[in-house]
Design an enzyme around this catalytic site. Structure first.
Site, PDB file in Angstrom:
ATOM      1  CE  LYS A 146      -2.265   1.526   3.699  1.00 34.35           C
ATOM      2  NZ  LYS A 146      -3.211   1.426   4.840  1.00 34.35           N
ATOM      3  CE  LYS A 201      -0.148   6.786   4.198  1.00 37.01           C
ATOM      4  NZ  LYS A 201      -1.391   6.509   4.940  1.00 37.01           N
ATOM      5  CG  ASP A 232      -4.256   5.697   2.964  1.00 37.80           C
ATOM      6  OD1 ASP A 232      -5.208   6.491   2.884  1.00 37.80           O
ATOM      7  OD2 ASP A 232      -3.745   5.348   4.054  1.00 37.80           O
ATOM      8  CG  ASN A 245      -3.679   9.277   4.562  1.00 34.73           C
ATOM      9  OD1 ASN A 245      -2.557   9.057   4.134  1.00 34.73           O
ATOM     10  ND2 ASN A 245      -4.224   8.514   5.495  1.00 34.73           N
ATOM     11  CD  GLU A 278      -6.246   2.689   4.183  1.00 36.13           C
ATOM     12  OE1 GLU A 278      -5.784   3.158   5.243  1.00 36.13           O
ATOM     13  OE2 GLU A 278      -5.799   1.652   3.644  1.00 36.13           O
ATOM     14  CD  GLU A 329      -6.050   5.841   8.326  1.00 40.08           C
ATOM     15  OE1 GLU A 329      -5.250   6.603   8.895  1.00 40.08           O
ATOM     16  OE2 GLU A 329      -5.763   5.167   7.343  1.00 40.08           O
ATOM     17  CG  HIS A 362      -5.229   2.153  10.877  1.00 39.94           C
ATOM     18  ND1 HIS A 362      -4.852   3.091  11.824  1.00 39.94           N
ATOM     19  CD2 HIS A 362      -4.666   2.553   9.715  1.00 39.94           C
ATOM     20  CE1 HIS A 362      -4.107   4.020  11.253  1.00 39.94           C
ATOM     21  NE2 HIS A 362      -3.966   3.721   9.980  1.00 39.94           N
ATOM     22  CD  GLU A 382      -1.435   0.144   7.607  1.00 40.80           C
ATOM     23  OE1 GLU A 382      -1.098   1.049   6.833  1.00 40.80           O
ATOM     24  OE2 GLU A 382      -2.382   0.232   8.421  1.00 40.80           O
TER      25      GLU A 382
END
Length: 352
Positions: free
Chosen positions: A158, A160, A186, A188, A212, A238, A288, A308
């Site tokens: 994974k 970002k 992800d 965020n 995500e 999360e 998470h 993770e």
């Protein structure tokens, strides 16, 4: 079996690989809960950036008074504390602080039963797949590719996203890990709905296993609309703090995977409740972060999941404990032989 005391120590653990210019350390509040018969359980709260001193103050002030004299029953204590603390907020600092007590009580319950935590909860599997994960939005492209190559052997990776050059970066990581490794992204919470639709359409050809937090965590309507418009599974949770938030996400059809953080939701008791709720929607729970504890829970969760492993960010990697209760790596996560949850920090009163 009544609670007689609680004490805490705040640890600041420098990250070998900072999560950004403003996140160079993680903060862990180690907690010891004592019983009238001398029993001691270990719990903890955690935050990567802000709120650690506030959570510790809540523990050392109001929470110690609220728990003293209560029976050492995690579910009973959790409900009492959450009801009492709600005036300061139903989630966030209150649940982060509450987690330390709940985790300590589950440790005590397993210790008294002569079992490890996974076996106390009812172990459903002997190992759980682990995915390599990085907080790497600030990495240069060569640094990102080097990190992806360090995850060789992991079944999933994974990274970002949320940068103008996402296509180039995701393409480079896909080339580095090959076609058979699962790839997750992800955001965020960095996109709005139109941005998320466009980004997912452009990145989907690289074979995304999930996206995500594509939208703000509390934009339940937006997440439900996005999920209906794209074919890539949506993972959230999360940044959600209460079972009511997870209920609303599930009821709205806003996700394919839930990812509660065991500290942010308030401990093991609410995470188990969230997992059982999610099961009624046939939605799996992927805990998470915090693999030393999350991995033990994953062995007992009702639906299969993955754990993770953020590179160099486990408690063991941060030097907060001498020995980890779990084995963690490309071959999966397994528990080592221990009683309770097995998380034993540096001596109380030592590292700060």
């Amino acid at each position: 079996m009544t609670i007689t005391g609680l004490r805490t120590v705040l640890h600041r653990a420098e990250l070998p690989r900072p999560w950004g210019p403003d996140v160079s350390a993680n903060h862990v509040i180690a907690c010891e809960l004592t019983l009238a018969d001398g029993g001691v359980g270990t719990g903890f709260s955690w935050t990567p950036k802000i709120g650690a001193t506030a959570a510790q103050s809540l523990l050392d002030g109001e929470i110690v008074e609220l728990v003293t004299g209560l029976p050492a029953h995690p579910e009973l204590v959790w409900d009492h504390l959450w009801s009492s603390l709600r005036e300061a907020g139903g989630g966030g600092l209150t649940t982060i602080a509450l987690a330390a007590v709940d985790i300590a009580l589950w440790d005590l319950r397993a210790l008294r039963a002569g079992l490890g935590l996974a076996d106390l909860l009812g172990r459903r599997r002997d190992s759980v797949p682990v995915y390599g994960s990085g907080v790497n939005r600030h990495y240069s492209l060569p640094e990102l590719v080097q990190q992806a190559r360090r995850w060789t052997g992991y079944p999933a990776v994974k990274i970002k996203v949320g940068r103008p050059d996402d296509i180039e970066r995701v393409a480079a990581v896909r080339a580095a890990i090959g076609p058979d490794v699962l790839l997750m992204i992800d955001a965020n919470q960095r996109w709005n709905l139109p941005q998320a639709r466009r980004a997912i359409a452009l990145l989907e050809p690289f074979g995304l296993h999930w996206v995500e937090e594509p939208l703000p965590a509390d934009d339940i309507d937006g997440l439900a609309r996005l999920r209906a418009l794209v074919d890539v599974p949506i993972a959230v949770g999360e940044s959600n703090y209460t079972i009511y938030e997870f209920r609303d996400l599930l009821a709205a059809g806003a996700c394919d995977i839930v990812q509660p953080n065991v500290v942010r939701v308030g401990g093991i008791t609410p995470l188990l409740r969230i997992a059982e709720l999610a099961r009624t929607y046939s939605i799996p729970t992927y805990p998470h972060l915090l693999p030393e504890l999350s991995g033990q829970l994953a062995l007992a969760l009702p639906l299969p999941c993955m754990v993770e492993d953020v590179e160099d960010a486990s408690f063991a990697a941060l030097g907060l404990m001498a020995a980890s209760p779990v084995e963690l790596g490309p071959g999966g996560l397994k528990v080592r032989d221990h009683l309770g949850h097995g998380i034993r920090f540096q001596p109380m009163g030592g590292r700060r």
